[in-house]
Design an enzyme around this catalytic site. Structure first.
Site, short mmCIF file in Angstrom:
data_model
loop_
_atom_site.label_atom_id
_atom_site.label_comp_id
_atom_site.label_asym_id
_atom_site.label_seq_id
_atom_site.Cartn_x
_atom_site.Cartn_y
_atom_site.Cartn_z
NE ARG A 340 14.07 13.34 152.56
CZ ARG A 340 14.54 15.16 153.48
NH1 ARG A 340 15.99 15.20 154.05
NH2 ARG A 340 14.63 16.16 153.63
CD GLU A 440 18.23 12.85 158.74
OE1 GLU A 440 18.13 13.84 158.12
OE2 GLU A 440 16.05 12.85 158.28
CG ASN A 463 22.82 18.36 155.61
OD1 ASN A 463 23.91 18.57 155.66
ND2 ASN A 463 21.61 18.62 154.78
CG ASP A 464 18.67 17.14 160.72
OD1 ASP A 464 18.23 18.22 160.82
OD2 ASP A 464 17.68 16.68 159.42
NE ARG A 474 19.44 21.30 158.36
CZ ARG A 474 19.25 20.56 158.18
NH1 ARG A 474 18.71 19.02 158.56
NH2 ARG A 474 19.34 20.92 156.69
C1 PEP Z 1 20.67 16.00 156.03
O1 PEP Z 1 19.48 15.99 157.06
O2 PEP Z 1 21.79 15.87 156.10
C2 PEP Z 1 19.67 15.28 154.56
C3 PEP Z 1 20.07 15.61 153.26
O3 PEP Z 1 17.88 16.01 155.21
P1 PEP Z 1 18.06 17.93 155.06
O4 PEP Z 1 18.85 18.05 154.95
O5 PEP Z 1 16.36 18.00 154.45
O6 PEP Z 1 17.00 17.44 156.51
MG MG Z 2 17.66 15.51 157.86
#
Ligand code: PEP
Ligand code: MG
Length: 588
Positions: A340, A440, A463-464, A474
């Protein structure tokens, strides 16, 4: 006889699994509380003496840190501390502080803070970038001197002679990355949530952790015995013998279960009816490769490259990045490694002042691909390094925080520029490197059909995605109860992504923390996700689970879920399915 202390339990958010038991080490990094008081002529010399001692102590600390960094990371990385040491030698800073004290008759801490703040303001307004960066040096050194004056040692693990449980208000991802496993065995934070980057890092480093526990630090003294249960989110102060015994037994049972799960890590990733599934690892750096190989992962679904940048004082150049990406790709060949591109911003702050901004809403700010596109020189160095490494293994690239097609097109244009440059320089790279888009941000879900036309795969950053769909920070433990992967809006978004992917035959991976929780595993594959990517430690259980299920089981679960009316019932259904599967496995 020593007084027996009463056991007290605190419930927080379980952010990283595991149980640990040991003495507490408190590091409270709230804003420094600076004492303010008047001094008399007769105490001026005492204040001067305290100031001189604090300067000497700071010099000793900085010299020790410099030597440590030089040994661990090299001379170049250690040079930053030369600049810090120079600040300490600044005659004007010292004499102005003393003059301020003599004139104002306030204690030395207050006077020193006033003077060094003036310096910070002065440096930060200069046009010259090099001099502007000195503001950060002055700030760092200033805080250290103040800590020494107040008698606050900061997060200094070197002083620890045995393993401790770290109790802290909050930790930055880089502080977490720098924790020494020989000194720290678990992390307890007053603030934070399950998907903060510090929590993710704690999981990948294998520290049991509990966050969002409120004011526990008001109840703990240094060296109080703590038991941290990172499975249940419990912290027990002064655990009784009975509690320790109970935990000992639970630990033993967990170890036995883990052994059962690990027995299938090198077997085929196929369900009972032969349907394949793919499990991959999320990693941060080369040092995670042994854990990947031991976990049975089929490659890496997410290399968070920003963590390579966060660990260093200065950014790695193209060559250094190339070596890192090449080593990972070579060691994991023939499996794929999804790199990434840099995702700094949000809670991932680098020390480099050029990329460290004061933003009111950093998660809605210049983060991820936005920052890379506004700094094409920085971005191209990474793209070139990734392309060059692609000649040595099976590398895929993916862009984070995509919110519009224009961003994908702009990133691809820069990638193409890099390809042309490398061709002209006679450097090799794979011509078939796959390009993925992270889904995301809600806008990416809504335009998933379009994005699919311009990329080879999707990777869902749950997550985002959840934080942005539900407007729930978060990192904020006060709203952690609102952060729900089973909220109907999240489920709907997820279905939209899967539908767009099916229409365009685009493979979908999921690399957010939802992939780590085993209760979601069957549901995610049932919905059509091609690959789950998560911390290597979480993979053996998922493999065992999937190998004991059939396509018919997944179909049945998914049709049951489609009928479930609300988020709590959905969780209950997933939990019940998981419990039933585990019971079945264990009874054999
Ligand atoms: C996410 O957002 O789910 C992700 C994998 O990226 P990060 O947690 O690094 O923002
Ligand atoms: Mg993310």
């Amino acid at each position: 006889m020593a007084e027996k202390k009463r056991e007290i339990s605190f419930k927080g958010i379980a952010t990283s699994p595991g149980v640990a038991h040991g003495p507490a080490f408190l590091y409270l990094n709230k804003d420094l509380e600076i004492p303010t008081y008047r001094i008399s002529d007769s105490t001026i010399s005492l204040e001067k003496e305290r100031f001189a001692q604090a300067l000497v102590q700071t010099r000793q600390q900085l010299t020790a840190i410099r030597a440590d960094i030089a040994a661990k990371l090299g001379e170049k990385e250690a040079e930053i501390f030369d600049a810090h040491l120079l600040v300490l030698e600044d005659e004007a800073l010292i004499s102005e502080t003393l003059r301020e004290m003599e004139q104002s008759k306030y204690n030395i801490e207050i006077c020193f803070r006033k003077v060094f703040r003036r310096y910070i303001d002065f440096f930060s307004q200069l046009d010259d970038e090099y001099l502007r960066e000195r503001a950060l040096d002055v700030k760092d050194v200033g805080r250290r001197v103040l800590r020494n004056l107040i008698g606050d040692a900061g997060l200094n693990q070197n002083l620890l002679t045995e393993s401790h449980v770290l109790v802290v208000d909050d930790l930055t991802p880089s502080e977490t990355a720098n924790l020494d496993k020989k000194k720290i065995i678990a992390i307890v934070t007053n603030a934070g949530g399950k998907t903060s980057h510090s929590a993710i890092m704690a999981r990948s480093l294998g520290f049991p952790a509990v966050a969002g526990i409120g004011d526990i630090s008001d109840f703990v003294e240094n060296d109080d015995v703590l038991l941290v249960d990172g499975f249940e989110g419990l912290v027990i102060i002064h655990p009784s013998e009975a509690t320790l015994l109970r935990y000992g037994k639970i630990e033993l049972e967990r170890k036995n279960i883990e052994k059962i799960f690990r027995s299938s890590i090198h077997l085929e990733s196929k369900m009972l009816d032969g349907r394949p599934f793919c499990l991959q690892a999320n990693i941060d750096d080369v040092s995670d490769i042994p854990a990947v190989l031991e976990s049975g992962a089929e490659g890496v679904g997410l290399l968070r490259t920003e963590n390579i940048f966060l660990k260093r004082e200065s950014f790695p150049d193209e060559e250094e990045q190339f070596e890192i990406y090449r080593e990972i790709a070579e060691k994991l060949k023939p499996y794929s490694v999804t790199i990434r591109t840099l995702d700094i911003g949000g809670d991932k702050n680098v020390t480099d002042s050029r990329f460290r901004f004061e933003e009111t809403n950093p998660f809605l700010g210049e983060r991820g691909i936005r920052l890379c596109l506004s700094h094409p020189d920085l971005f191209k160095k990474q793209l070139r390094a990734i392309l060059r490494a692609s000649a040595f293994g099976n590398i895929q690239i993916m862009y984070p925080m995509i919110s519009s097609l224009n961003e994908v097109l702009a990133a691809n244009r820069l990638l193409e520029e890099c390809r042309q440059e490398l061709l002209n320089e006679g450097k090799t790279f794979s011509s078939g490197m796959k390009i993925g888009v992270m889904i995301e941000v809600p806008s990416a879900v809504l335009i998933a059909d379009t994005l699919a036309q311009y990329c080879d795969f999707f990777s869902i950053g749950s997550n985002d995605l959840i934080q942005y769909i539900l407007a729930v920070d978060r990192l904020n433990s006060r709203v952690a109860h609102l952060y729900s992967p089973t909220h109907p809006a999240v489920v709907k978004a997820f279905n939209m992504i899967m539908d767009a992917a099916k229409r365009s035959d685009t493979p979908v991976s999921i690399c957010g923390e939802v992939a780590a929780d085993p209760i979601y595993t069957a549901y995610l594959y049932g919905a059509g996700v091609t690959s789950l990517s998560t911390s290597p430690r979480a993979l053996p259980e998922k493999k065992y689970l999937m190998r004991s299920l059939s396509s018919a089981d997944l179909e049945k679960l998914c049709s049951e879920i489609a009928e479930v009316p609300d988020q709590d019932k959905l969780i209950d259904t997933l939990q019940a399915f998981y419990d039933k599967t585990i019971d079945r496995i264990m009874s054999h």
